[in-house]
Structures are given as C-alpha cells and as structure tokens.
Design a protein around this motif. Structure first.
Motif, mmCIF file in Angstrom:
data_model
loop_
_atom_site.group_PDB
_atom_site.id
_atom_site.type_symbol
_atom_site.label_atom_id
_atom_site.label_comp_id
_atom_site.label_asym_id
_atom_site.label_seq_id
_atom_site.Cartn_x
_atom_site.Cartn_y
_atom_site.Cartn_z
ATOM 1 N N ILE A 31 0.922 -1.145 -0.007
ATOM 2 C CA ILE A 31 -0.092 0.056 -0.003
ATOM 3 C C ILE A 31 0.888 1.213 0.134
ATOM 4 C CG2 ILE A 31 -1.689 1.287 1.234
ATOM 5 C CD1 ILE A 31 -2.653 -1.383 2.350
ATOM 6 N N SER A 32 2.227 1.189 0.752
ATOM 7 C CA SER A 32 2.751 2.251 0.790
ATOM 8 C C SER A 32 3.607 2.644 -0.514
ATOM 9 C CB SER A 32 3.946 2.195 1.815
ATOM 10 O OG SER A 32 3.377 2.362 3.302
ATOM 11 N N LEU A 33 3.808 1.500 -1.213
ATOM 12 C CA LEU A 33 4.469 1.703 -2.442
ATOM 13 C C LEU A 33 3.407 2.262 -3.534
ATOM 14 C CD1 LEU A 33 6.806 -1.107 -4.209
ATOM 15 C CD2 LEU A 33 4.859 -0.146 -5.658
ATOM 16 N N VAL A 34 2.058 1.788 -3.424
ATOM 17 C CA VAL A 34 1.218 2.267 -4.440
ATOM 18 C C VAL A 34 1.019 4.034 -4.096
ATOM 19 C CG1 VAL A 34 -1.055 2.598 -5.236
ATOM 20 C CG2 VAL A 34 0.135 0.277 -4.751
ATOM 21 N N ALA A 35 1.124 4.243 -2.661
ATOM 22 C CA ALA A 35 0.695 5.508 -2.285
ATOM 23 C C ALA A 35 1.973 6.531 -2.807
ATOM 24 C CB ALA A 35 0.711 5.732 -0.726
ATOM 25 N N ASN A 36 3.148 5.887 -2.618
ATOM 26 C CA ASN A 36 4.452 6.636 -2.900
ATOM 27 C C ASN A 36 4.496 7.088 -4.410
ATOM 28 O OD1 ASN A 36 6.262 7.538 -0.796
ATOM 29 N ND2 ASN A 36 5.693 5.410 -0.198
ATOM 30 N N TYR A 42 1.781 13.394 -8.115
ATOM 31 C CA TYR A 42 1.708 14.750 -7.467
ATOM 32 C C TYR A 42 2.657 15.690 -7.328
ATOM 33 C CZ TYR A 42 0.523 17.754 -3.593
ATOM 34 O OH TYR A 42 0.360 18.856 -2.753
ATOM 35 N N GLY A 43 4.038 15.063 -6.999
ATOM 36 C CA GLY A 43 5.172 15.992 -7.281
ATOM 37 C C GLY A 43 5.494 16.372 -8.315
ATOM 38 N N LEU A 44 5.194 15.496 -9.432
ATOM 39 C CA LEU A 44 5.754 16.144 -10.976
ATOM 40 C C LEU A 44 4.509 17.065 -11.226
ATOM 41 C CD1 LEU A 44 6.364 12.729 -12.514
ATOM 42 C CD2 LEU A 44 8.080 14.514 -11.953
ATOM 43 N N LEU A 45 3.440 17.032 -10.750
ATOM 44 C CA LEU A 45 2.392 17.888 -11.385
ATOM 45 C C LEU A 45 2.456 19.340 -10.701
ATOM 46 C CD1 LEU A 45 -1.020 15.611 -11.286
ATOM 47 C CD2 LEU A 45 0.192 16.827 -13.224
ATOM 48 N N ILE A 46 3.028 19.286 -9.307
ATOM 49 C CA ILE A 46 3.166 20.721 -8.780
ATOM 50 C C ILE A 46 4.395 21.054 -8.767
ATOM 51 C CG2 ILE A 46 1.051 20.321 -7.254
ATOM 52 C CD1 ILE A 46 3.294 19.840 -4.878
ATOM 53 N N TRP A 49 10.359 18.897 -6.498
ATOM 54 C CA TRP A 49 11.259 17.902 -6.689
ATOM 55 C C TRP A 49 11.634 17.098 -5.589
ATOM 56 C CZ3 TRP A 49 12.055 15.659 -11.180
ATOM 57 C CH2 TRP A 49 11.517 16.599 -12.424
ATOM 58 N N PRO A 50 11.527 17.693 -4.267
ATOM 59 C CA PRO A 50 12.014 17.312 -2.856
ATOM 60 C C PRO A 50 10.784 15.783 -3.006
ATOM 61 C CG PRO A 50 12.078 19.106 -2.795
ATOM 62 C CD PRO A 50 11.712 19.065 -4.100
ATOM 63 N N ILE A 51 9.549 16.219 -3.153
ATOM 64 C CA ILE A 51 8.656 15.243 -3.024
ATOM 65 C C ILE A 51 8.849 13.945 -4.122
ATOM 66 C CG2 ILE A 51 6.017 14.680 -3.378
ATOM 67 C CD1 ILE A 51 5.455 17.459 -2.177
ATOM 68 N N THR A 52 9.167 14.493 -5.289
ATOM 69 C CA THR A 52 9.410 13.444 -6.426
ATOM 70 C C THR A 52 10.569 12.491 -6.016
ATOM 71 O OG1 THR A 52 8.482 14.900 -7.845
ATOM 72 C CG2 THR A 52 9.629 13.181 -8.924
ATOM 73 N N ILE A 53 11.659 13.182 -5.676
ATOM 74 C CA ILE A 53 12.885 12.304 -5.582
ATOM 75 C C ILE A 53 12.631 11.569 -4.255
ATOM 76 C CG2 ILE A 53 15.330 12.653 -4.868
ATOM 77 C CD1 ILE A 53 15.233 15.061 -6.356
#
Length: 80
Positions: A31-36, A42-46, A49-53
């Motif tokens: 579930i965490s893998l899917v959430a990440n 989400y990180g790419l849309l906004i 980069w810290p969220i995406t990385i």
C-alpha cells in the motif's frame, strides 16, 4: 473547487495513512509503494522535486524489501 493535483495529493495521503493501519509488513509495504507512486505523480504535477525524489527512493526501498521478503525462506537466513 479542489484542483486535480490537490485531489491526487490528498488521495496519496489517505492511502499512506491507511497503510499504517495495515496488518503485516507485506500489506503495509504494498500500500505504501502504491501511495508513493501516486505521490511521485503529485510531485511532478506541482513541480516539487523534493517530493518526487523522496518518494522515488521510497518506492525502490519498498520494492526491494518486498523482493527480499519473497525470496527469503522463512525460518532461515539463506543468501542464495
């Protein structure tokens, strides 16, 4: 009205919180893998980069642990 990116972020948050209530490490990691993965989107849309990385690293860590759980024989520490 809530924007699509925000809705995706909130959905990932809810999934991540739900994973913490999961019984068993395997279920939690899946579930965490899917959430990440959703957090990566989400990180790419906004353009965050810290969220995406960070979430990309978390996906690899969860996938690695799931792989190790699948290949490890229960009751032993066999390496190979």
């Amino acid at each position: 009205m809530i924007q699509l990116a925000d809705a995706i972020g909130y959905f990932a948050l809810l999934l991540n919180l739900y994973s913490m209530s999961a019984r068993g490490e395997k279920r939690l990691r899946i579930i965490s893998l899917v959430a990440n993965c959703i957090y990566i989107l989400y990180g790419l849309l906004i353009d965050a980069w810290p969220i995406t990385i960070g979430c990309t690293i978390a996906v690899f860590l969860h996938a690695y642990r799931l792989y190790k759980m699948k290949t490890t024989v229960y009751g032993t520490n066999s390496i190979g």
